[in-house]
Design a protein around this motif. Structure first.
Motif, PDB file in Angstrom:
ATOM      1  N   LEU A  70      33.296  11.866  -1.215  1.00 23.03           N
ATOM      2  CA  LEU A  70      33.408  12.928  -0.224  1.00 23.03           C
ATOM      3  C   LEU A  70      33.233  14.304  -0.868  1.00 23.03           C
ATOM      4  N   VAL A  71      33.884  14.490  -1.996  1.00 21.38           N
ATOM      5  CA  VAL A  71      33.779  15.767  -2.713  1.00 21.38           C
ATOM      6  C   VAL A  71      32.328  16.015  -3.122  1.00 21.38           C
ATOM      7  N   GLY A  89      30.281  17.174  -0.217  1.00 18.08           N
ATOM      8  CA  GLY A  89      30.583  18.580   0.026  1.00 18.08           C
ATOM      9  C   GLY A  89      29.866  19.481  -0.969  1.00 18.08           C
ATOM     10  N   LEU A  90      29.897  19.053  -2.226  1.00 16.18           N
ATOM     11  CA  LEU A  90      29.254  19.819  -3.288  1.00 16.18           C
ATOM     12  C   LEU A  90      27.755  19.969  -3.025  1.00 16.18           C
TER      13      LEU A  90
END
Lengths: 340, 291
Positions: free
Chosen positions: A16-17, A20-21
């Motif tokens: 998920l991160v 987003g990145l």
């Protein structure tokens, strides 16, 4: 079993991160600057040239489709072409990443290897002179700019004492191809070249020390605080009452739980470590990804810059994932209760 | 975390000052910070060669070592380094003020909202925080410099766009601990508005942690800014900037060491002041969660 579900949760979270990145990077690369094609070609390019390049980069399509293309490229590990070297960004990064990885790895080993024992010493002799000395060191290490420390070490160890080499990874005269892992220390050992190993280590020492100092101080401070915290717990008192020898109490019963906060913060601090690598690599002419990043930034080479930022982010996420798993391993309470 | 109502805290101001002034490291930090801020504000009046701020050249006086006239020596075009260092403090302090001026309010509000409301608010805010934490501020500033152009404003905005994450995390964890406390429940029972609870009940309990963090962060923002200008991505010459001066002096090492070592020491000194001050405030307020 519970460890497995903890692991799965952490991995999903990391994915998920990363998504987003990729969005953040896409926004910086495609939405903010206006027109990458014009930027790449310069102000004197004809409208036809710009249009051709736009089509080539897929810039004439809707934003959402561009993002889909970007993501599709990322999943294939394709970061586009560098305008500076006219090669795929992946190849450039793959070649330079090993040098940065070796530097950062050595830095972390130094920071942990010296920081944690220093913190233990300070906590054991709390409010005595070793404690004062360690706190003094920690503060100065935290406030010395890494580029400044790098310059000072270069003058001192390089020019004045002639102890250590001040630039690069290996002397020019030494012929060696790091072909297995790209890490000189490991490859030279695998090839049985002890002379290369020694030289690589000598070259690595000053850059990693300049980069490690701040984190080392931070580690010492955190270890100290958390050891003092743990030493006030009832079970330590109980261990003392049971007559468990002091060395065993300190190294086993106190160190293991005290290890968790420094380890977690180490992961978060890792971002500033990568940032520091950009500066340190410049000072020591270290042929790493950060130095590549700086060169491409000055050339406005957008694909390369975004690649470097993305790889830094992935690196950060992977390190934190590893650390969280380690923490869950060291401290069973974490994997039951979840993080934090 | 001690929880003192704000009016009691004010009446304790003298007592706090007494304890603070008995803490030698904190006092040293305060003195350094006050000294640097005053010097930066009064720079045109206290420096020996205020005109050396610009693109002045005086080749007969180049590379002079530190002396009674030029306390920190002169640079490669004969400008007084002491003058330029004092003016350089202005840029460093401006950077810290702007970055933290954006980051602290943003981080505090987001942290309180995530901690108090929970649910989707918490998930969204904290996941965004996780993403932002994955990008080193220095790298972000570099990327922005590549896309736009290297200058001070862009660097400040780039750093600020990531710096709030640390504040959000800190305020979030404090708020989470406060949420279940009786005085919050009492306020809720009495029908206090969300605004009242966030800003009148929770915020005062975060103030001491914010003060400590702000002081420590000033030092760290200054270091990041110095690193950026060292790489040539800060404010552009001839405006004096400490990081730029270290970089330019580095090419004359080790013979003309003062040209980079002394501006470097100035950065260290400034960051040290904020760090000691933050440490002192931490002891005073007894907050442990702050980095």
């Amino acid at each position: 079993m519970e460890f497995l579900s903890f692991l799965v949760k952490r991995v999903l979270w990391s994915v998920l991160v990363l998504v987003g990145l990729s969005m953040v990077i896409f926004v910086i690369a495609r939405v903010v600057p206006g027109d990458p094609a014009r930027m790449a070609l310069g102000p004197r390019a004809s409208p036809e040239q710009v249009a051709t390049m736009q089509a080539e980069l897929g810039l004439d399509r809707p934003l959402l489709q561009q993002y889909a293309l970007f993501i599709e490229g990322l999943t294939r590990g394709d970061l586009g072409k560098s305008l500076l070297t006219e090669r795929p960004v992946n190849d450039d990064i793959r070649e330079t990443f090993a040098a940065t990885f070796e530097l950062v790895l050595c830095t972390m080993i130094l920071a942990m290897g010296f920081g944690v024992p220093l913190g233990m010493i300070a906590a054991y002799w709390k409010d005595k002179w070793p404690d004062t000395a360690v706190r003094f060191f920690a503060i100065f290490a935290a406030v010395t700019p890494s580029f400044f420390l790098a310059l000072l070490l270069q003058i001192l160890a390089g020019y004045v004492l002639h102890l250590l080499p001040t630039t690069g990874r290996l002397p020019n005269a030494l012929e060696f191809e790091a072909s297995w892992t790209g890490l000189l220390l490991i490859d030279s050992l695998l090839a049985g070249r002890l002379d290369v190993f020694g030289e690589a280590l000598r070259h690595l020492l000053l850059p990693s020390l300049s980069l490690a100092a701040a984190t080392m101080g931070q580690m010492a401070r955190l270890t100290r605080a958390s050891m003092i915290d743990v030493s006030r717990q009832d079970y330590i008192e109980a261990a003392r009452a049971f007559g468990i020898p002091e060395w065993l109490r300190v190294t086993k019963y106190m160190l293991r739980p005290s290890f968790v906060p420094p380890l977690t913060i180490m992961g978060l601090e890792f971002a500033s470590l990568i940032g520091g690598a950009f500066v340190v690599e410049m000072v020591f002419a270290w042929p790493g990804m950060a130095a590549y990043g700086i060169r491409t930034i000055l050339q406005k080479d957008l694909n390369a810059v975004m690649g470097v930022v993305m790889v830094s982010g992935v690196f950060f996420v992977l390190v934190n994932l590893t650390i969280d798993v380690l923490v869950g391993f060291v401290d069973p309470r974490v994997r039951i209760r979840g993080r934090r | 975390m001690t929880q003192i109502p704000p009016d009691l805290m004010l009446s304790n101001a003298y007592q706090n000052w007494y304890r603070f002034s008995r803490n030698p490291t904190a006092m040293i930090g305060l003195v350094i910070v006050v000294l640097c801020v005053l010097a930066a504000i009064l720079a045109p009046y206290i420096t020996p060669f205020p005109d050396h701020v610009g693109a002045v050249t005086n080749f007969r006086a180049r590379h002079l070592p530190p002396s009674g006239v030029n306390w920190f020596g002169t640079d490669n075009v004969g400008r007084d380094i002491f003058t330029r260092v004092i003016f350089g403090l202005r840029i460093s302090l401006l950077l810290a003020v702007v970055v933290l001026g954006i980051a602290i309010p943003t981080g505090t509000i987001l942290g309180m909202a995530a901690g108090y409301f929970g649910g989707w608010t918490e998930i969204v805010i904290m996941r965004i925080t996780d993403v932002a934490l994955a990008i080193p501020p220095l790298v972000m500033a570099l990327a922005v410099a590549a896309v736009l152009s290297p200058d001070l404003l862009h660097s400040m905005l780039a750093i600020a766009s990531l710096w709030w994450t640390w504040h959000t995390r800190m305020i979030y964890s404090i708020t989470r601990q406060l949420r279940t406390q009786e005085f919050i429940e009492a306020a809720e029972t009495l029908g206090a508005s969300k605004f009242h609870i966030l800003f009148r009940e929770i915020l005062p309990n975060c103030v001491s942690a914010i003060a400590v963090k702000t002081s420590l962060d000033c030092g760290f923002v200054i270091l990041v800014g110095a690193a950026l200008s060292f790489l040539g991505l800060g404010i552009q010459p001839p405006t004096p900037d400490l990081g730029t001066m270290v970089a330019q002096g580095a090419s004359f090492l080790p013979d003309y060491w003062w040209e980079s070592v002394l501006p470097g020491c100035a950065i260290l000194f400034l960051a040290l002041g904020f760090n000691l001050l933050g440490d002192g405030l931490r002891d005073l307020f007894d907050v442990e969660d702050v980095r």
